[in-house]
Each structure stands twice: as structure tokens, then as C-alpha cells.
Design an enzyme around this catalytic site. Structure first.
Site, PDB file in Angstrom:
ATOM      1  N   ASN A 113       0.799  -1.221   0.000  1.00  0.00           N
ATOM      2  CA  ASN A 113       0.000   0.000   0.000  1.00  0.00           C
ATOM      3  C   ASN A 113       0.836   1.278   0.000  1.00  0.00           C
ATOM      4  OD1 ASN A 113       0.020  -1.430   2.620  1.00  0.00           O
ATOM      5  ND2 ASN A 113      -0.822   0.453   3.424  1.00  0.00           N
ATOM      6  N   HIS A 114       1.958   1.312   0.685  1.00  0.00           N
ATOM      7  CA  HIS A 114       2.811   2.490   0.629  1.00  0.00           C
ATOM      8  C   HIS A 114       4.146   2.076   0.034  1.00  0.00           C
ATOM      9  CE1 HIS A 114       0.851   5.477   3.534  1.00  0.00           C
ATOM     10  NE2 HIS A 114      -0.043   4.541   3.273  1.00  0.00           N
ATOM     11  N   ASN A 115       4.705   2.936  -0.790  1.00  0.00           N
ATOM     12  CA  ASN A 115       6.002   2.616  -1.382  1.00  0.00           C
ATOM     13  C   ASN A 115       6.714   3.928  -1.699  1.00  0.00           C
ATOM     14  OD1 ASN A 115       8.151   1.354  -2.626  1.00  0.00           O
ATOM     15  ND2 ASN A 115       7.026   0.753  -4.463  1.00  0.00           N
TER      16      ASN A 115
ATOM     17  N   PHE B  52       8.569   0.251   1.888  1.00  0.00           N
ATOM     18  CA  PHE B  52       7.184  -0.077   1.548  1.00  0.00           C
ATOM     19  C   PHE B  52       6.503  -0.866   2.667  1.00  0.00           C
ATOM     20  CE2 PHE B  52       8.453  -4.388   0.327  1.00  0.00           C
ATOM     21  CZ  PHE B  52       9.764  -4.200  -0.085  1.00  0.00           C
ATOM     22  N   VAL B  53       5.188  -0.787   2.665  1.00  0.00           N
ATOM     23  CA  VAL B  53       4.386  -1.507   3.656  1.00  0.00           C
ATOM     24  C   VAL B  53       3.633  -2.623   2.942  1.00  0.00           C
ATOM     25  CG1 VAL B  53       2.505  -1.334   5.345  1.00  0.00           C
ATOM     26  CG2 VAL B  53       4.118   0.558   5.080  1.00  0.00           C
TER      27      VAL B  53
END
Lengths: 162, 177
Positions: free
Chosen positions: A106-108, A119-120
Site C-alpha cells: 500500500n505504501h512505497n 514499503f508496507v
């Protein structure tokens, strides 16, 4: 979802209209759980419901709002982990796109550090997380950090823009 | 006397209807006149049941907040720094409590170290309109607590490749990708 998320615009909070500022700031917590939430917001602010819906749509399409919805407590429903790769600079874009191709990401972000791609990963359980990370580690051929959460002292509780 | 409910550890499991509901709302409500009714239609539930289940997920602590989620960058907070700290394990709780009391600290987490490559165990995030603003806030925190003896590193973000809601539960569309 585009593979790259770098082409975005920035506007100062002050440049938003009064209604936009109210919608951005005042409903991060108390979003109505009622049949017609946008109508209720409109009534509270003394404006037309259609205008509230239209303004929310515009804020969403411009990227100022990511969503109107839930922020889950970490690791209460699925499982998530922060990870980082140490990527040679000339391979960064390519590696970031490879990482982005997993729906579990989802996050990068690129960050200024030897470990430069952060990243997550979120999935239904830890086994699935390991599977995704093993895969990314293999494909990237880069050193990987796996940094599971131990304690969340302060999570996303909204952001006061005023 | 006011009853204090500690919802920090949700224990009661969620059922399959909750799972489907989470899959439908994790990327946000539809922006329309009756968003909960629209979700209810997709899940073959009543509007009331959707609202009721979301309220219960909030009450039980699975959902920490429900509302507008903004993106800092688009709102002028162009710089975000993740500051990572190496704090002795027996002090980390005290330091974290102090750290999170600053209004400019948006996140504060303890994570596992990965030795020898990664010694840091405490993370906090600071957003600002400029690098100088972020550095000033950090220095203010360092000075007033005399934290200069701790090892820390500042990781400013450069490029964003992806930022969206987490998919806790993958739905059919994502699996077909």
C-alpha cells in the site's frame, strides 16, 4: 492504479475554499454513520448537499483526500510489515514498479538512505506476508530489511491542517 | 464515575460478513447520496446492518477512526521525514510517550531491529512544508529532551511510488490482476 504515483500536484491548505477546508479538516473523526452522511454534513455547514458531494468528489480526484473510510488498528484484522530494500540507483524505478505490482503493497516510497526503497505490505496473515517478501527479495536481488511492528504508540489519528 | 473502556486489544473475532464489509470499505466509501445503502446492496445486507457493523468495529477497536483521510503532500506538507532511533529497550516506552506528545509527530512505532544491518527500534514521522521546518521541529524535540546522545537517522522521502489504503482482505478484482 497507475504504476507510478509521482505526478501529483500540491496546493497550500490556505488556497482551498472555506468549504474545502472544512471538509478536509473537520470530518477526519466524526464522519456521520447515518443514512445520508453528506446531507448531514451539508446541514451542519449550512450548504447544499449536492455541493458537499461534488466538493468531496473533486478533493478525491485531485488527490487531496485519499478516501473517506476506516483506518484500521495495525495487525488487528490483517497483518502488516514495513520493509526496505537497498537498491542500486539505476534500478530504483524498475524495482519500485516490481514492488508496486503486488496488491499487498500500500505504501512505497524512495527515502534518502542506503536502504532507499521503503514499503508496507499488508495481507491476511503473516505467512502471506513472508511469501510476498520472499518473492520480492528474490526478484530484486537486493538486501531486504523486514521490520515487524512491536508496539504502536501513536497511529494515524488524523492530521490537523489548521 | 465514568467507565473507562480499554479497546486497545480487540479480542472477539470478526465474522465472514464483517470480512466482506471490510473488503468493501477498506478503499473508502462511495461518494454518493446514500453510501452505506450502496455498500449494503453489494453485500445483500440492509443499510442499517452496514452502519451497525461499522459502529461495532469502531467500538471494538478494530477501526481506530472512520472519516476523511487526507494526503499530506497534496496539502502543502511536501516534506516528510521518518526518524529512526536506537533506544535501549528499557527506555523505549518512556521516550515514545514523550515523542508522541508532540503534535507534529504523526506516527510513533516500535519495530524489531534487524542486526547487524539495522540497529534502530523506534520510529517517528514528522511532516512539514519544508525541510527546514521539519529539521527545526526535530531539533526542538532533541534540545528540550536532551536526546542528543541517542543514535538516530533521518530519512526524508524523495519519490512516492504508491500511497493508498491497505488491502486487508483482497477482493476478487485484485486477485484477477
Amino acid at each position: 492504479m497507475s504504476q507510478q504515483d509521482t505526478d501529483y500536484k500540491t496546493f497550500e491548505y490556505d488556497s482551498y475554499t472555506e468549504l474545502e477546508q472544512q471538509l478536509l479538516n473537520d470530518f477526519q473523526h466524526e464522519f456521520p454513520l447515518s443514512s445520508q452522511p453528506f446531507f448531514d454534513i451539508a446541514r451542519k455547514l449550512g450548504v447544499e448537499p449536492e455541493l458537499v458531494i461534488e466538493t468531496f468528489e473533486n478533493l478525491k480526484s485531485s488527490g487531496a483526500i485519499s478516501r473517506v473510510g476506516p483506518v484500521f488498528k495495525p495487525n488487528s484484522i490483517g497483518s502488516s510489515i514495513l520493509a526496505a530494500l537497498k537498491v542500486p540507483h539505476d534500478q530504483l524505478k524498475e524495482t519500485a514498479q516490481m514492488v508496486n505490482s503486488y496488491p499487498e503493497i500500500n505504501h512505497n516510497y524512495e527515502r534518502e538512505h542506503q536502504f532507499n526503497l521503503w514499503f508496507v505490505v499488508t495481507a491476511e496473515n503473516e505467512q502471506k506476508l513472508d511469501f510476498v517478501l520472499d518473492d520480492i527479495e528474490k526478484k530484486s536481488e537486493c538486501p531486504l530489511l523486514r521490520l515487524p511492528l512491536l508496539d504502536a504508540y501513536h497511529i494515524d489519528l488524523g492530521f490537523n491542517l489548521k | 464515575m465514568k467507565l473507562v473502556v480499554d479497546n486497545s486489544e480487540p479480542e472477539i473475532a470478526i465474522d465472514s460478513i464483517d470480512q466482506n464489509l471490510i473488503a468493501s470499505i477498506q478503499n473508502g466509501l462511495p461518494i454518493c447520496k446514500r453510501p452505506y445503502a450502496k455498500i449494503a446492496d453489494q453485500l445483500e445486507l440492509s443499510e442499517n446492518e452496514v452502519i451497525d457493523r461499522i459502529s461495532k468495529l469502531l467500538d471494538r477497536g478494530f477501526i481506530k477512526r472512520f472519516g476523511v483521510v487526507v494526503r499530506h503532500h497534496e496539502l502543502g506538507y511536501k516534506e516528510n521525514a521518518m526518524i529512526v532511533w536506537d533506544i535501549p529497550d528499557d527506555q523505549v516506552q518512556i521516550i515514545a510517550n514523550k515523542m508522541k506528545s508532540y503534535s507534529f509527530v504523526t506516527l510513533c512505532y516500535r519495530r524489531a531491529r534487524q542486526l547487524p544491518e539495522w540497529r534502530y527500534n523506534l520510529y517517528c514521522m514528522i511532516h512539514g512544508k519544508s525541510r527546514d521546518e521539519v529539521m527545526n521541529l526535530l531539533n526542538e524535540m532533541l534540545d528540550s529532551n536532551n536526546w542528543h546522545s541517542f543514535e538516530y537517522d533521518i530519512l526524508f522521502s524523495k519519490q512516492r511510488f504508491k500511497q493508498r489504503a491497505a488491502n486487508y482482505i483482497l477482493n476478487q478484482g485484485m486477485l484477477e490482476k
